[in-house]
Write a protein that holds these residues in place. Sequence first.
Motif, PDB file in Angstrom:
ATOM      1  N   LEU A  60      61.926 -33.023  -1.817  1.00 56.23           N
ATOM      2  CA  LEU A  60      61.492 -34.304  -1.258  1.00 56.23           C
ATOM      3  C   LEU A  60      61.782 -34.411   0.237  1.00 56.23           C
ATOM      4  O   LEU A  60      61.054 -35.070   0.966  1.00 56.23           O
ATOM      5  N   ARG A  61      62.808 -33.743   0.698  1.00 55.49           N
ATOM      6  CA  ARG A  61      63.102 -33.750   2.135  1.00 55.49           C
ATOM      7  C   ARG A  61      61.999 -33.040   2.929  1.00 55.49           C
ATOM      8  O   ARG A  61      61.881 -33.244   4.130  1.00 55.49           O
ATOM      9  N   GLN A  62      61.192 -32.248   2.269  1.00 55.63           N
ATOM     10  CA  GLN A  62      60.069 -31.589   2.929  1.00 55.63           C
ATOM     11  C   GLN A  62      58.934 -32.564   3.229  1.00 55.63           C
ATOM     12  O   GLN A  62      58.084 -32.294   4.062  1.00 55.63           O
ATOM     13  N   VAL A  63      58.902 -33.691   2.523  1.00 59.21           N
ATOM     14  CA  VAL A  63      57.779 -34.629   2.676  1.00 59.21           C
ATOM     15  C   VAL A  63      58.182 -36.008   3.175  1.00 59.21           C
ATOM     16  O   VAL A  63      57.325 -36.786   3.571  1.00 59.21           O
ATOM     17  N   THR A  64      59.464 -36.335   3.139  1.00 61.54           N
ATOM     18  CA  THR A  64      59.885 -37.656   3.588  1.00 61.54           C
ATOM     19  C   THR A  64      60.459 -37.580   4.989  1.00 61.54           C
ATOM     20  O   THR A  64      61.170 -36.642   5.327  1.00 61.54           O
ATOM     21  N   GLU A  65      60.138 -38.587   5.791  1.00 61.65           N
ATOM     22  CA  GLU A  65      60.633 -38.622   7.153  1.00 61.65           C
ATOM     23  C   GLU A  65      61.909 -39.438   7.272  1.00 61.65           C
ATOM     24  O   GLU A  65      62.641 -39.315   8.234  1.00 61.65           O
ATOM     25  N   HIS A  66      62.175 -40.275   6.306  1.00 67.14           N
ATOM     26  CA  HIS A  66      63.395 -41.068   6.323  1.00 67.14           C
ATOM     27  C   HIS A  66      64.414 -40.439   5.373  1.00 67.14           C
ATOM     28  O   HIS A  66      64.085 -39.587   4.563  1.00 67.14           O
ATOM     29  N   GLY A  67      65.643 -40.837   5.492  1.00 66.17           N
ATOM     30  CA  GLY A  67      66.710 -40.215   4.717  1.00 66.17           C
ATOM     31  C   GLY A  67      66.859 -40.718   3.301  1.00 66.17           C
ATOM     32  O   GLY A  67      67.519 -40.088   2.497  1.00 66.17           O
ATOM     33  N   GLY A  68      66.254 -41.862   2.961  1.00 69.05           N
ATOM     34  CA  GLY A  68      66.466 -42.456   1.653  1.00 69.05           C
ATOM     35  C   GLY A  68      65.618 -41.841   0.557  1.00 69.05           C
ATOM     36  O   GLY A  68      64.403 -41.806   0.645  1.00 69.05           O
ATOM     37  N   ILE A  69      66.260 -41.341  -0.480  1.00 69.57           N
ATOM     38  CA  ILE A  69      65.564 -40.822  -1.657  1.00 69.57           C
ATOM     39  C   ILE A  69      66.168 -41.523  -2.867  1.00 69.57           C
ATOM     40  O   ILE A  69      67.387 -41.543  -3.042  1.00 69.57           O
ATOM     41  N   VAL A  70      65.305 -42.120  -3.692  1.00 72.78           N
ATOM     42  CA  VAL A  70      65.760 -42.832  -4.884  1.00 72.78           C
ATOM     43  C   VAL A  70      65.065 -42.226  -6.096  1.00 72.78           C
ATOM     44  O   VAL A  70      63.843 -42.085  -6.117  1.00 72.78           O
ATOM     45  N   PHE A  71      65.853 -41.857  -7.089  1.00 74.28           N
ATOM     46  CA  PHE A  71      65.304 -41.390  -8.353  1.00 74.28           C
ATOM     47  C   PHE A  71      65.346 -42.554  -9.331  1.00 74.28           C
ATOM     48  O   PHE A  71      66.409 -43.113  -9.596  1.00 74.28           O
ATOM     49  N   GLU A  72      64.195 -42.913  -9.868  1.00 67.38           N
ATOM     50  CA  GLU A  72      64.157 -43.982 -10.857  1.00 67.38           C
ATOM     51  C   GLU A  72      64.315 -43.443 -12.264  1.00 67.38           C
ATOM     52  O   GLU A  72      64.807 -44.118 -13.143  1.00 67.38           O
ATOM     53  N   SER A  73      63.885 -42.222 -12.478  1.00 69.87           N
ATOM     54  CA  SER A  73      63.979 -41.627 -13.807  1.00 69.87           C
ATOM     55  C   SER A  73      63.935 -40.115 -13.675  1.00 69.87           C
ATOM     56  O   SER A  73      63.144 -39.575 -12.901  1.00 69.87           O
ATOM     57  N   MET A  74      64.791 -39.451 -14.419  1.00 67.82           N
ATOM     58  CA  MET A  74      64.776 -37.994 -14.410  1.00 67.82           C
ATOM     59  C   MET A  74      65.147 -37.527 -15.809  1.00 67.82           C
ATOM     60  O   MET A  74      66.118 -38.006 -16.393  1.00 67.82           O
ATOM     61  N   SER A  75      64.357 -36.619 -16.348  1.00 66.38           N
ATOM     62  CA  SER A  75      64.605 -36.084 -17.684  1.00 66.38           C
ATOM     63  C   SER A  75      64.700 -34.568 -17.606  1.00 66.38           C
ATOM     64  O   SER A  75      63.972 -33.936 -16.849  1.00 66.38           O
ATOM     65  N   PHE A  76      65.574 -34.009 -18.403  1.00 70.03           N
ATOM     66  CA  PHE A  76      65.716 -32.560 -18.502  1.00 70.03           C
ATOM     67  C   PHE A  76      65.267 -32.184 -19.907  1.00 70.03           C
ATOM     68  O   PHE A  76      65.972 -32.428 -20.886  1.00 70.03           O
ATOM     69  N   LEU A  77      64.080 -31.609 -19.997  1.00 74.69           N
ATOM     70  CA  LEU A  77      63.471 -31.352 -21.298  1.00 74.69           C
ATOM     71  C   LEU A  77      63.859 -30.008 -21.889  1.00 74.69           C
ATOM     72  O   LEU A  77      63.812 -29.832 -23.106  1.00 74.69           O
ATOM     73  N   LYS A  78      64.232 -29.063 -21.028  1.00 74.01           N
ATOM     74  CA  LYS A  78      64.523 -27.724 -21.523  1.00 74.01           C
ATOM     75  C   LYS A  78      65.508 -27.053 -20.578  1.00 74.01           C
ATOM     76  O   LYS A  78      65.408 -27.200 -19.368  1.00 74.01           O
ATOM     77  N   ALA A  79      66.435 -26.322 -21.136  1.00 72.11           N
ATOM     78  CA  ALA A  79      67.402 -25.590 -20.324  1.00 72.11           C
ATOM     79  C   ALA A  79      66.729 -24.389 -19.662  1.00 72.11           C
ATOM     80  O   ALA A  79      65.785 -23.813 -20.203  1.00 72.11           O
ATOM     81  N   LEU A  80      67.209 -24.027 -18.492  1.00 72.26           N
ATOM     82  CA  LEU A  80      66.704 -22.856 -17.779  1.00 72.26           C
ATOM     83  C   LEU A  80      67.773 -21.776 -17.818  1.00 72.26           C
ATOM     84  O   LEU A  80      68.819 -21.886 -17.165  1.00 72.26           O
ATOM     85  N   ALA A  81      67.542 -20.743 -18.643  1.00 64.80           N
ATOM     86  CA  ALA A  81      68.460 -19.604 -18.713  1.00 64.80           C
ATOM     87  C   ALA A  81      68.150 -18.664 -17.561  1.00 64.80           C
ATOM     88  O   ALA A  81      66.997 -18.285 -17.343  1.00 64.80           O
ATOM     89  N   LEU A  82      69.189 -18.300 -16.820  1.00 60.02           N
ATOM     90  CA  LEU A  82      69.011 -17.441 -15.649  1.00 60.02           C
ATOM     91  C   LEU A  82      69.186 -15.974 -16.003  1.00 60.02           C
ATOM     92  O   LEU A  82      69.919 -15.624 -16.919  1.00 60.02           O
ATOM     93  N   LYS A  83      68.521 -15.122 -15.238  1.00 57.30           N
ATOM     94  CA  LYS A  83      68.580 -13.675 -15.425  1.00 57.30           C
ATOM     95  C   LYS A  83      69.152 -13.043 -14.164  1.00 57.30           C
ATOM     96  O   LYS A  83      69.269 -13.685 -13.133  1.00 57.30           O
ATOM     97  N   ASP A  84      69.493 -11.761 -14.257  1.00 58.46           N
ATOM     98  CA  ASP A  84      69.994 -11.044 -13.076  1.00 58.46           C
ATOM     99  C   ASP A  84      68.901 -10.829 -12.033  1.00 58.46           C
ATOM    100  O   ASP A  84      69.171 -10.734 -10.852  1.00 58.46           O
TER     101      ASP A  84
END
Length: 93
Positions: free
Chosen positions: A52-76
């Motif tokens: 979001l910092r790539q598209v916003t010119e002001h410093g304020g970022i507000v998340f109204e809703s965030m869901s994590f639907l699936k875990a991300l397993a990392l690899k080497d």
Amino acid sequence: PLLYGRTDTPNNELIISFDLNLKTARFLEDHQLYHHVIFPASGFIELSIASLRQVTEHGGIVFESMSFLKALALKDSNQDIQVLISLQKDRTY
């Protein structure tokens, strides 16, 4: 530091690319579930803020809703993670 690419699309969307790699992010190795390294929720939030910092010119970022639907397993090996940012009709993302 994980950010490596930005692509603007013709329909007011932005794709931000990140590179995740356990070889360069050893601090994630302790975040395991059933012997699989899992990318933490705080990491997803940080990727969202960095995107979001790539598209916003002001410093304020507000998340109204965030869901994590699936875990991300990392690899080497490198894993390309992409965040899609869409401009809505009310000028929010």
